[in-house]
Structure formats: C-alpha cells, structure tokens
Motif scaffolding. Sequence first.
Motif, mmCIF file in Angstrom:
data_model
loop_
_atom_site.group_PDB
_atom_site.id
_atom_site.type_symbol
_atom_site.label_atom_id
_atom_site.label_comp_id
_atom_site.label_asym_id
_atom_site.label_seq_id
_atom_site.Cartn_x
_atom_site.Cartn_y
_atom_site.Cartn_z
ATOM 1 N N ASP A 250 -9.349 -0.593 -5.557
ATOM 2 C CA ASP A 250 -7.883 -0.502 -5.588
ATOM 3 C C ASP A 250 -7.446 0.545 -6.616
ATOM 4 O O ASP A 250 -6.452 1.253 -6.414
ATOM 5 C CB ASP A 250 -7.252 -1.868 -5.885
ATOM 6 C CG ASP A 250 -7.872 -2.568 -7.080
ATOM 7 O OD1 ASP A 250 -8.964 -2.144 -7.526
ATOM 8 O OD2 ASP A 250 -7.290 -3.541 -7.569
ATOM 9 N N ALA B 253 -3.722 7.908 -3.729
ATOM 10 C CA ALA B 253 -2.341 7.874 -3.236
ATOM 11 C C ALA B 253 -1.447 8.790 -4.062
ATOM 12 O O ALA B 253 -0.582 9.492 -3.520
ATOM 13 C CB ALA B 253 -1.817 6.434 -3.273
ATOM 14 N N ASN C 124 4.020 11.604 -1.220
ATOM 15 C CA ASN C 124 4.740 10.730 -0.285
ATOM 16 C C ASN C 124 5.147 11.398 1.020
ATOM 17 O O ASN C 124 6.062 10.949 1.694
ATOM 18 C CB ASN C 124 5.996 10.157 -0.980
ATOM 19 C CG ASN C 124 5.605 9.271 -2.144
ATOM 20 O OD1 ASN C 124 4.721 8.432 -2.006
ATOM 21 N ND2 ASN C 124 6.241 9.474 -3.291
ATOM 22 N N GLU D 155 0.781 9.068 4.743
ATOM 23 C CA GLU D 155 0.796 7.610 4.893
ATOM 24 C C GLU D 155 -0.351 7.120 5.769
ATOM 25 O O GLU D 155 -0.915 6.062 5.532
ATOM 26 C CB GLU D 155 2.144 7.138 5.461
ATOM 27 C CG GLU D 155 3.326 7.352 4.522
ATOM 28 C CD GLU D 155 3.105 6.752 3.137
ATOM 29 O OE1 GLU D 155 2.708 5.570 3.056
ATOM 30 O OE2 GLU D 155 3.304 7.479 2.143
ATOM 31 N N ARG D 156 -0.701 7.885 6.789
ATOM 32 C CA ARG D 156 -1.798 7.502 7.675
ATOM 33 C C ARG D 156 -3.117 7.451 6.902
ATOM 34 O O ARG D 156 -3.938 6.550 7.082
ATOM 35 C CB ARG D 156 -1.899 8.519 8.831
ATOM 36 C CG ARG D 156 -3.136 8.391 9.713
ATOM 37 C CD ARG D 156 -3.049 7.214 10.657
ATOM 38 N NE ARG D 156 -4.170 7.194 11.585
ATOM 39 C CZ ARG D 156 -5.129 6.271 11.605
ATOM 40 N NH1 ARG D 156 -5.116 5.282 10.732
ATOM 41 N NH2 ARG D 156 -6.098 6.322 12.495
ATOM 42 N N LYS E 136 -3.441 6.978 3.612
ATOM 43 C CA LYS E 136 -3.384 5.843 2.677
ATOM 44 C C LYS E 136 -3.716 4.544 3.403
ATOM 45 O O LYS E 136 -4.480 3.710 2.905
ATOM 46 C CB LYS E 136 -1.987 5.745 2.049
ATOM 47 C CG LYS E 136 -1.653 6.869 1.093
ATOM 48 C CD LYS E 136 -0.245 6.658 0.551
ATOM 49 C CE LYS E 136 0.280 7.911 -0.114
ATOM 50 N NZ LYS E 136 1.695 7.776 -0.520
ATOM 51 N N GLU E 137 -3.133 4.389 4.571
ATOM 52 C CA GLU E 137 -3.352 3.173 5.363
ATOM 53 C C GLU E 137 -4.829 3.034 5.743
ATOM 54 O O GLU E 137 -5.410 1.940 5.694
ATOM 55 C CB GLU E 137 -2.478 3.245 6.631
ATOM 56 C CG GLU E 137 -2.443 1.980 7.463
ATOM 57 C CD GLU E 137 -1.722 0.821 6.779
ATOM 58 O OE1 GLU E 137 -1.855 -0.302 7.278
ATOM 59 O OE2 GLU E 137 -1.045 1.032 5.746
ATOM 60 N N LEU E 138 -5.447 4.156 6.110
ATOM 61 C CA LEU E 138 -6.846 4.164 6.506
ATOM 62 C C LEU E 138 -7.740 3.747 5.332
ATOM 63 O O LEU E 138 -8.650 2.929 5.482
ATOM 64 C CB LEU E 138 -7.218 5.573 6.984
ATOM 65 C CG LEU E 138 -8.460 5.762 7.852
ATOM 66 C CD1 LEU E 138 -8.422 4.875 9.089
ATOM 67 C CD2 LEU E 138 -8.604 7.225 8.252
ATOM 68 N N LYS F 166 -6.844 2.045 2.638
ATOM 69 C CA LYS F 166 -6.538 0.637 2.298
ATOM 70 C C LYS F 166 -7.283 -0.330 3.207
ATOM 71 O O LYS F 166 -7.964 -1.247 2.760
ATOM 72 C CB LYS F 166 -5.025 0.408 2.476
ATOM 73 C CG LYS F 166 -4.275 0.141 1.205
ATOM 74 C CD LYS F 166 -2.889 -0.355 1.587
ATOM 75 C CE LYS F 166 -1.874 0.123 0.594
ATOM 76 N NZ LYS F 166 -0.500 -0.211 0.989
ATOM 77 N N LYS F 167 -7.129 -0.118 4.510
ATOM 78 C CA LYS F 167 -7.732 -1.034 5.485
ATOM 79 C C LYS F 167 -9.264 -1.025 5.374
ATOM 80 O O LYS F 167 -9.906 -2.059 5.526
ATOM 81 C CB LYS F 167 -7.300 -0.659 6.907
ATOM 82 C CG LYS F 167 -5.901 -1.133 7.268
ATOM 83 C CD LYS F 167 -5.574 -0.750 8.702
ATOM 84 C CE LYS F 167 -4.219 -1.263 9.145
ATOM 85 N NZ LYS F 167 -4.160 -2.715 9.293
ATOM 86 N N GLU G 86 -9.699 -4.083 2.372
ATOM 87 C CA GLU G 86 -9.701 -5.253 3.258
ATOM 88 C C GLU G 86 -11.104 -5.612 3.743
ATOM 89 O O GLU G 86 -11.262 -6.424 4.651
ATOM 90 C CB GLU G 86 -8.768 -5.002 4.456
ATOM 91 C CG GLU G 86 -7.307 -4.877 4.039
ATOM 92 C CD GLU G 86 -6.370 -4.632 5.214
ATOM 93 O OE1 GLU G 86 -6.773 -4.877 6.368
ATOM 94 O OE2 GLU G 86 -5.227 -4.183 4.962
#
Length: 541
Positions: free
Chosen positions: A183, A190, A195, A200-201, A203-205, A207-208, A212
Amino acid sequence: MNTSLSVLMDVECIPFKETGYFSKLICDYLDQNEALRPFYNRFPLLENFEDQIKEKQANFPKTHRKVLVDSLTAQYEGFEVSESTQAHIDALTNENTFTVVTGHQLNLFTGPLYFLYKIVTTINLAKELQEKYPKQHFVPVYWMATEDHDFDEINYFNLHGKKVKWNLKASGAVGHLSTDGLDEVFDIFAAELGNLGISERLKELFKKAYLEHSNLTDATRFLANALFAEQGLLIVDGDDAALKKLLMPYAEKDIFEHTPFQTISRSIEGLTQASADYTIQVNPREINYFYLKDGLRERIIEKHGKYHVVNTHMDFSKEELLKEIQEFPERFSPNVVARPLYQEVILPNLCYIGGGGELAYWLELKAYFEELDVTFPMLMLRNSALLITKKQAEKVKKMDLEVRHLFMKQHSLINKKIRDISNIDIDFSPQKKLLEEQFQHMYELAEQTDESFLGAVKAQEVKQKKGLDALEKRLLTAQKRKLKDHVIRLTELQNELFPNQSLQERQLNFSEMYLEMGEDLIPALLQYLHPFEADFVVLTH
C-alpha cells in the motif's frame, strides 16, 4: 484491457545485428550459422513446426495432460477466467493441443516493458500456428518464475526516470511473499501518476492486483490475466506439488547421478570452441536443485557422503533424500538449468520464446534433453520494439536524423551529427589517404637502399597519423562547443528514447507508455509485433 482495437502507427524495421544491442551468439543464431546447428532442434520457421508437432506428440505422455489440467483448474480458483482461457485449459486434455511458452520473473507491476513484448510474441505465435495448422490447437502460456529468490531483481519498476521500489527484507521463493506493505508503494506510484483520467486505470490495476491479493504469485496472476485474458493467455505456476511429482524422476537423475552437469559442461565446451566471442550465460552445478520450504530456498550440495542444504543444519542420507523427494516433491525447486526441463516435462510444448540472454542458456541444454529423452523445444527470440511518441518523432525529423542513427553510441552519434551540420569538413580521411600514398613511396625507397630504415619510416607514418587524429579531435571538440545547442538537444532526445544508454524496453515500465497511448498500447503491440519477422521494430504513435 480492450485488445480488439486497430491502431494506426508508423513502422520501421531494423535488423537486430545493426542495433548494436544483441550478442554475436544471438545474431549468429538468427542467421542460422552452421556452427550453432548442433545446439538447437529446429529453427523457428513456420513450416518447421510440422515436424516439431509430430515429435512432441509422440514423446509427451498422455497421463501428463490430466495432471496439468487438474493443476491449472486448481490454480485458477478464485480468479476470473475468460472464455478463451477456459477453452485453452479444456483443450489441453486433447492430444492435438500444444503450447508455446514464455517465462518471466514476478517483477513488480510487470517490471520492464519487454514483459509485454514476450507475452505478445507468444500470443501472436499461437495465432499464426493456428492459422497454418488448423487441425491442431495452440495455447499461449506465461510461466511465472514463482520459485525464484532474487528479490532485488524484481522489487521495483521505473517511472519517469524514478525507481518505484518495494522495500522489504525478503527470503525464500518470491511467489510466497506477502503483499503486506505494498500500500505504501501504491501511494508513491499514485503520486507520481497524478490525477489525469488516464492514470486512474493504472491505479485501479495496481490496487486490485497487489492490495487485494495476499501473495506475489496471486497478484502477478491477476495482473497478467487482467492485461491478456481476452487473448486466452494461460498462466502457469510451477510451484505445484502435483506438477513437481512429474519432474521428480528427472530430479533424482540430477541429484544422484549429476547428469546435467556432465552433459551441459560438454555443450559449453562446444559453444566456446565454435566462437571465442560466444558468452556463456549459465554454468551447471553438480546438483541443480534447491530445497524449498517455509521462507527458505537454498542449494542442495553433496558433502561428506550426505546431502546438505546450504546455510542450514539440514543433512539427508541418500535414502532420506529419496524419501523426501517421494513424499514432498514440492520441496525441490529447479534452478535456471533444471527449470527449462521441468517446463518441457509437464507441458506439451513446441517453442520457448525468450530474450537474447535466455536463448543463450537454452542453447547449452539440447544434449541434456536428448540424454533424458525429452523433446527439445524450438527457440524463438521475442520481439523487441522502440516506441516513439508523435512529439519525439517530430524532434527526430527536425534534427534531420533517421531513427536508426539513434541506436549509435552517444559519442559516435554526436560526432556524426557535428560532421553533418558543420560548415567545415572535419573528416581528415583524404589527408590520411594522401599521407599513406606518400609513405608508400618512402617504403619503396627504403627497400631499394637500406631496409633497416623501414622501422623508422613506419614509426614516422604512425606519428603523423596520430597527429592528424589529434587535430581532427580538437577541431571536432571546438565545433561541439560552437554547436552546443545541437549537441544538448540530440543528447536529450537519445536519453529519452534510450534511458541509461540502454534499450527503452529494458528500462521503462509499461505504465509510462500507457500514459502516452492509453488503451491503444496492447492492441498496437498485438497488431505490429510479428513473431516470424526477425527485425527490431520501431513504432511511432
């Protein structure tokens, strides 16, 4: 990611040997140099796959297919499996299904850009084979190097010239590592991305994948699956008890009979005799297996009649080690020499796709495979590419350069440019030629009168040539100062495209190119990287 787009790009191809970034061994292999013929099975031409298919089909145990499919089904539990990936898993039960494979370490967020190129070459090879041989079925495979323990090689990636690093004191197989602490890496990543909507795509990738999933193996599987599931990419983790069980008869030959050590050593001797310029990539050990358990991955060595696990107090007699192999096959981890064999034992594989360094060590292994009666795969150099943005392409044009010039060593490129734009001639080649002609007359004169003067004439010629070289360099240096702005612009452009004086694909992370190209990135690679076109590809977006 959507990979069905068609992307318009300018394409230029440069022969690998003209780039200056590939070894003599690899350039000779691509030229099918006769000296290398004993070290590979078949050269990767489309028509040669027919015989490779027949050989592998005749030499791959049917029972291995069920073990493979059961293991893959278990490995994909809890992951979203695309229709095409599931179809590939199901097809592996069929004797007419074959794989083409690339392998790579579990680099953080894919590591260098060429991770994508390896997988794209593999996917496109499977597609071309499917078209050529419609009666068979071809599956692209990414083999995750989950058992590797070189954490320092994989714990970072580069973005905008900065190293995004995972600081962790790690030991054992990297695939077992917990993702705790990533994290903090995400926060750094990030912040660097900013921004913009396109970031964002990414960052999401991240993160997941990493926040997760609990370990690095699962995180990497998620990431590769997210990028390539649509293409039916199959992701294999060799750190698997059922798959390892198939390897153990070969592991026993290695550990107790030292088979690869003797055979590969002879192959290395043959390669060095073929050319003194061939670099030997890996050397075999007497035992090519590690002991893998609870954060530990250490070499097994024979010591005082026992089998000792390095850096531990563990010792086994031969009987004890045999019992351990039979009961716990997952505890025996192949090294860089034994891993290729493992792959070919458990997969109905036709071809391995790798970089120059990888193919160099595969070329050491053919005789070892033959001794163990395992079909040696075809070896294909992965595609390589330089991605140029529109803005960079405009700079190249403005400087009146060709892209191929940018592959030159920086000092040679600068000297070339200064000579091209200078309003005076800084090439003293004509003067040197004239000097040589004058001295030729003096040599003839010395031979006719007193041959003892030949050495003195030669020394004088060398001295005067050195004088001309020194004048040429001084003039060039003076012109560099005068044309300083040109030098700075040229240097900046080359450093952008060849960071750290290295190929872009070995330095940049895919996220940097994704910020430039967005959803076009992977479709463009799938569209323009052709496995059978053996050239370095320059793509301008």
